[in-house]
Design an enzyme around this catalytic site. Structure first.
Site, short mmCIF file in Angstrom:
data_model
loop_
_atom_site.label_atom_id
_atom_site.label_comp_id
_atom_site.label_asym_id
_atom_site.label_seq_id
_atom_site.Cartn_x
_atom_site.Cartn_y
_atom_site.Cartn_z
N LEU A 130 0.84 -1.19 0.00
CA LEU A 130 0.00 0.00 0.00
C LEU A 130 0.88 1.24 0.00
CD1 LEU A 130 -2.74 -1.12 2.56
CD2 LEU A 130 -2.61 -1.51 0.09
N ALA B 124 -0.32 4.49 -1.54
CA ALA B 124 -1.13 5.50 -2.22
C ALA B 124 -1.35 6.76 -1.40
CB ALA B 124 -2.49 4.91 -2.61
N ARG C 246 1.43 14.90 6.60
CA ARG C 246 2.16 15.26 7.82
C ARG C 246 3.67 15.29 7.62
NH1 ARG C 246 -0.26 11.23 12.16
NH2 ARG C 246 -0.98 10.11 10.29
N ASP D 117 5.13 2.37 4.01
CA ASP D 117 5.83 3.25 4.96
C ASP D 117 6.23 2.51 6.23
OD1 ASP D 117 3.39 2.90 6.19
OD2 ASP D 117 2.87 5.03 6.29
N GLY E 145 -4.59 0.72 15.84
CA GLY E 145 -5.74 -0.16 15.97
C GLY E 145 -5.46 -1.25 16.99
N GLU F 60 -10.12 0.22 15.06
CA GLU F 60 -9.28 1.41 14.88
C GLU F 60 -9.40 2.31 16.10
OE1 GLU F 60 -7.17 1.83 12.49
OE2 GLU F 60 -7.79 0.03 11.41
N ASN G 256 -2.34 -3.54 16.11
CA ASN G 256 -2.22 -4.01 14.73
C ASN G 256 -1.10 -3.22 14.05
OD1 ASN G 256 -2.67 -4.79 12.06
ND2 ASN G 256 -4.31 -3.27 11.78
N ARG H 68 60.15 26.52 -18.49
CA ARG H 68 59.99 27.63 -17.57
C ARG H 68 60.98 28.72 -17.96
NH1 ARG H 68 62.22 24.11 -12.47
NH2 ARG H 68 64.46 24.35 -12.87
#
Length: 468
Positions: A8, A10, A15, A102, A139, A154, A169, A439
Site C-alpha cells: 500500500l 497511495a 504530515r 511506509d 488499531g 481502529e 495491529n 619555464r
C-alpha cells in the site's frame, strides 16, 4: 503454495510536509518502499502489486519493473486500496501479504514467521501484532475469552475498554487470497472516518466461521509506520542500529556505532575497522582488512582488501588493494586507483586511472587522465583538462616523474620513464626517457628589492594623504 504481495503506497503523507512523496523518503539511504519491496522479495513472493495514488509516477519511476502497479484514484481507506488489486490478483490461489509502503522496519525473518504461522494454522487471515505500553493511534487487536482473535478496532472507533488493550495491529497481514477479495466485497464505510477499512475483513471472516490468527513480533520497532519527520528519524535510528550490529556480528570492527552511518546496501568484509564519523552509502563495497575513517564519506564506491581511507570523500570511485587515501582527499566519479597507490592530502582525482604503485602525495588535481604504474606526481601538479568547452585526456606512462607545480595542458602525453622538471607548463608530448623543462630562465637584479619596497611605500603614503 504461491505467495503474493500487495504493498500500500497511495497515501499522500501530508504530515511529512514535503514535496517528496512519503514512501520515497529514505531510511538509511533507501526509500521506504524500496525496503518493503526488498523484504517481500526475500520471502519469495511471486507477484508484487504496489497500490499507488499521490505521486504515482515518482513511485513507478523508482521501482521500475520490480513490481506491478494499480492506481487508487481516490483515497477511501485501506480496504478500498487493496480492492484495486483485484483485477490483477483476484483469480490467483495462494497467500497474500498486505503491507504498507511506509513500514520499512518489518524484517524478512518476521514476515517469514508470519507466513509460516498462517500456513501451519490454515488461517484465512493472520495479523502481525505488537505489544505497546503507549498504543495511542494504533488499531487494537481484540481477542475472545479463549485468546482467539475476533476483530481489529481502529483507535477512533475504540470503546473505553478496547482503548486499554496493549496489543496493536501493525498493518501487516497474511490472507488467503480468494477469501481476502471475497471479504472486501462486504466491507462498508460505516465508521468514524467513513472509510473502507481493511481491518474489517478480519471481523467479516471470523463471522463466517473462518480462522483468524496473530503473530506478535518481539521487536516493537517493526510496528513503526512513518507518517511524519519524527517517525522518520526514529525509523532511521532503529535501522541504523540494526545494520551496524549485523556488520559487527559479521566480523567488522566499528569503533563507535553511534557515530557511524552505514546504508542498507553497503557490504563490508571481515576484519575491516570503521572509525567514528564515517558515512558509507549507496552500493558501496568494502573488502577485508581495510581501515575506513575517521570522518570519511564513501558513496557507491569499491574499496579492495587492505586499503585505508581517512578524512576523505569518495563518490563512485574504486580503490585498489593496499592503497592509501587521505587525509583530506576527494575522489570523484570515475577515479580508479590500482594496488599500493598513495593519494595524499588535498588531492582531487576525477575520471582518472592510476596504475599500481603510483603516488600523488599532496595538493594536486588529476582529472581526465590515464596514469601508469610507479608514477610520481609532485606537490601542486595538475592536469589542465578543460578549455571552457571540451575536456581532454592526459596520459602519463609507467615510471614517469612529474615535478612539483607542473601544469600538463591536455591533450598531452608523457612517455615511459620521462622526467618533467618542477615548475614547467607542458604543452607538447614528452617522449620516453626524455627530460622536459618549460619555464623562463631566472634573472636576479641586484638591489632591486629596495626599489620595489620604496615605490610601494611612496604609493601608500600618497593614498593615505589623499584620504585625509
Amino acid at each position: 503454495m504461491k505467495r503474493l504481495a500487495i504493498v500500500l503506497a497511495a497515501g499522500q503523507g501530508k504530515r511529512m510536509k514535503s514535496k517528496l512523496y512519503k514512501v520515497l523518503h529514505p531510511v538509511c539511504g533507501k526509500p521506504m518502499v524500496g525496503h518493503v519491496l526488498d523484504t517481500v522479495n526475500k520471502v519469495g513472493c511471486d507477484r508484487k502489486v504496489v497500490v499507488v495514488g499521490h505521486g504515482a509516477e515518482a513511485v513507478r519511476s523508482y521501482l521500475g519493473t520490480t513490481a506491478e502497479f494499480v492506481l487508487q484514484e481516490q483515497q477511501l481507506g485501506t480496504g478500498h486500496a487493496v480492492k484495486q488489486a483485484k483485477e490483477l490478483l483476484g483469480s490467483e490461489n495462494g497467500t497474500t501479504v498486505v503491507i504498507c509502503g511506509d513500514t520499512p522496519l518489518v524484517t524478512p525473518e518476521t514476515l517469514e514467521a508470519l507466513f509460516a504461522l498462517h500456513e501451519e494454522q490454515g488461517a484465512a487471515v493472520t495479523v502481525l501484532t505488537a505489544s505497546m505500553d503507549e498504543p495511542h493511534g494504533y488499531g487494537r487487536v481484540i481477542r475472545d475469552e479463549q485468546g482467539r482473535v475476533k476483530r481489529i478496532v481502529e483507535q477512533k472507533d475504540c470503546s473505553p475498554e478496547e482503548n486499554l488493550v496493549k496489543e496493536i495491529n501493525t498493518g501487516t497481514y497474511c490472507f488467503d487470497n480468494a477469501k481476502l477479495f471475497d471479504a472486501l466485497d462486504k466491507v462498508t464505510n460505516q465508521n468514524a472516518q467513513q472509510e473502507y477499512y481493511l481491518t474489517d475483513c478480519l471481523g467479516i471472516l471470523v463471522s463466517q466461521g473462518e480462522k483468524a490468527a496473530a503473530y506478535m513480533t518481539s521487536d516493537g520497532a517493526e510496528s513503526i509506520g512513518v507518517n511524519d519527520r519524527v517517525a522518520l528519524s526514529q525509523a532511521e535510528a532503529f535501522m541504523r542500529a540494526r545494520i551496524v550490529r549485523q556488520h559487527m556480528l559479521n566480523g567488522v570492527t566499528i569503533i563507535d556505532p553511534g557515530a557511524t552511518y552505514i546504508g542498507a546496501d553497503v557490504e563490508i568484509g571481515a576484519d575491516t575497522v570503521i572509525y567514528p564519523g564515517s558515512i558509507l552509502s549507496g552500493r558501496t563495497k568494502i573488502g577485508e582488512d581495510c581501515k575506513i575513517g575517521p570522518q570519511t564519506e564513501i558513496d557507491n564506491s569499491i574499496i579492495h582488501d587492505g586499503a585505508a581511507v581517512k578524512h576523505s570523500v569518495l563518490s563512485q570511485a574504486e580503490v585498489g588493494s593496499g592503497t592509501t587515501v587521505g587525509p583530506f582527499a576527494y575522489l570523484r566519479p570515475g577515479a580508479v586507483l590500482g594496488e599500493d597507490v598513495k593519494v595524499g592530502d588535498f588531492v582531487e582525482i576525477k575520471n582518472a586511472t592510476l596504475g599500481n604503485g603510483s603516488k600523488v602525495s599532496h595538493l594536486s588535481y588529476i582529472g581526465d587522465a590515464k596514469v601508469g604504474k610507479n608514477v610520481n606526481i609532485g606537490c601542486g601538479a595538475i592536469t589542465v583538462n578543460y578549455d571552457g568547452y571540451n575536456k581532454s585526456i592526459t596520459e602519463i606512462e609507467d615510471d614517469a616523474f612529474i615535478g612539483s607545480n607542473v601544469n600538463l595542458i591536455a591533450p598531452v602525453k608523457v612517455g615511459k620513464g620521462a622526467y618533467v622538471v618542477a615548475g614547467s607548463t607542458i604543452t607538447q608530448s614528452v617522449s620516453d626517457n626524455d627530460l622536459a623543462i618549460a619555464r623562463q630562465r631566472q634573472e636576479n637584479k641586484a638591489g632591486y628589492a629596495d626599489k620595489i619596497r620604496a615605490r610601494a611605500k611612496a604609493k601608500k603614503q600618497k593614498q593615505d594623504s589623499e584620504n585625509k
